[in-house]
Design an enzyme around this catalytic site. Structure first.
Site, mmCIF file in Angstrom:
data_model
loop_
_atom_site.group_PDB
_atom_site.id
_atom_site.type_symbol
_atom_site.label_atom_id
_atom_site.label_comp_id
_atom_site.label_asym_id
_atom_site.label_seq_id
_atom_site.Cartn_x
_atom_site.Cartn_y
_atom_site.Cartn_z
ATOM 1 N N ASP A 22 -0.909 3.940 4.730
ATOM 2 C CA ASP A 22 -1.801 3.373 5.728
ATOM 3 C C ASP A 22 -1.725 4.289 6.947
ATOM 4 O O ASP A 22 -0.627 4.569 7.431
ATOM 5 C CB ASP A 22 -1.217 2.002 6.117
ATOM 6 C CG ASP A 22 -2.276 1.000 6.467
ATOM 7 O OD1 ASP A 22 -3.464 1.344 6.437
ATOM 8 O OD2 ASP A 22 -1.893 -0.139 6.767
ATOM 9 N N ARG A 45 0.821 -1.210 0.000
ATOM 10 C CA ARG A 45 0.000 0.000 0.000
ATOM 11 C C ARG A 45 0.857 1.263 0.000
ATOM 12 O O ARG A 45 1.954 1.287 0.545
ATOM 13 C CB ARG A 45 -0.977 0.002 1.164
ATOM 14 C CG ARG A 45 -0.430 0.066 2.558
ATOM 15 C CD ARG A 45 -0.216 -1.267 3.269
ATOM 16 N NE ARG A 45 -1.154 -2.330 3.018
ATOM 17 C CZ ARG A 45 -2.285 -2.530 3.703
ATOM 18 N NH1 ARG A 45 -2.645 -1.710 4.649
ATOM 19 N NH2 ARG A 45 -3.035 -3.566 3.444
#
Ligand code: ROI
Length: 162
Positions: free
Chosen positions: A95, A92
């Site tokens: 986060d 990702r």
């Protein structure tokens, strides 16, 4: 005002810049005051290993926002920085997790506070230790120093540059 700790993590698109940009975005939210920033750490991924290493940090803020409104602001920033939610536990760009919200215990549809992974995550506990002392109490889990003592440092490394 509520004292809140937020965990930051990224392993895509220049992770260190992602974290620094996120901190700048958080500072720009009216109802949030930035109190402190931990060191920046690199760590091997927890979960699937076929993804890049992460950069992690923890920040302390003071905010008048209720927990779920704070979550809305953090999710806006994740989305603005190109977060795409794909597989669970996959790579990702950004986060932002609410780790602790004062001494509150929250279990709602959208939020579990203290964050459920805290005691197993060296990339949360060690940066948090930069900001508070070993006697700091994590609601329901005990003292930070005790959690750190039973969480191996493994590949976690503090970066020299902050
Ligand atoms: N692993 C590390 N090292 N750091 C993270 O921030 C992180 N975040 C995640 C999962 C996929 C669980 N693994 C991680 O969400």
């Amino acid at each position: 005002m509520n004292n809140v700790f937020i965990g930051l993590g990224s392993n895509l698109d220049n992770p260190l810049s992602q974290l620094k940009a996120a901190i700048e975005h958080i500072k720009q939210v009216n109802a949030i005051k930035l109190v402190a920033v931990s060191g920046f750490y690199s760590s091997a991924p927890m979960g699937p290993q076929d993804q890049p290493d992460y950069i992690n940090a923890v920040i302390e803020i003071s905010t008048s926002l209720e927990a779920e409104l704070l979550l809305d602001e953090l999710q806006k920033i994740e989305n603005e920085q190109g977060r795409v939610r794909k597989e669970r536990w996959g790579a990702r760009t950004l986060d932002l997790d609410i780790l602790l919200y004062g001494d509150e215990v929250i279990t709602s549809k959208r939020l579990t506070v203290p964050h459920s992974g805290i005691s197993e995550r060296n990339f949360v506990l060690y940066p948090l230790q930069d900001l508070v002392d070993a006697n700091f109490k994590i609601p329901g889990l005990g003292k930070l120093g005790e959690l750190v003592a039973s969480c191996p440092v493994e590949s976690l490394k503090r970066l020299s540059e902050n």
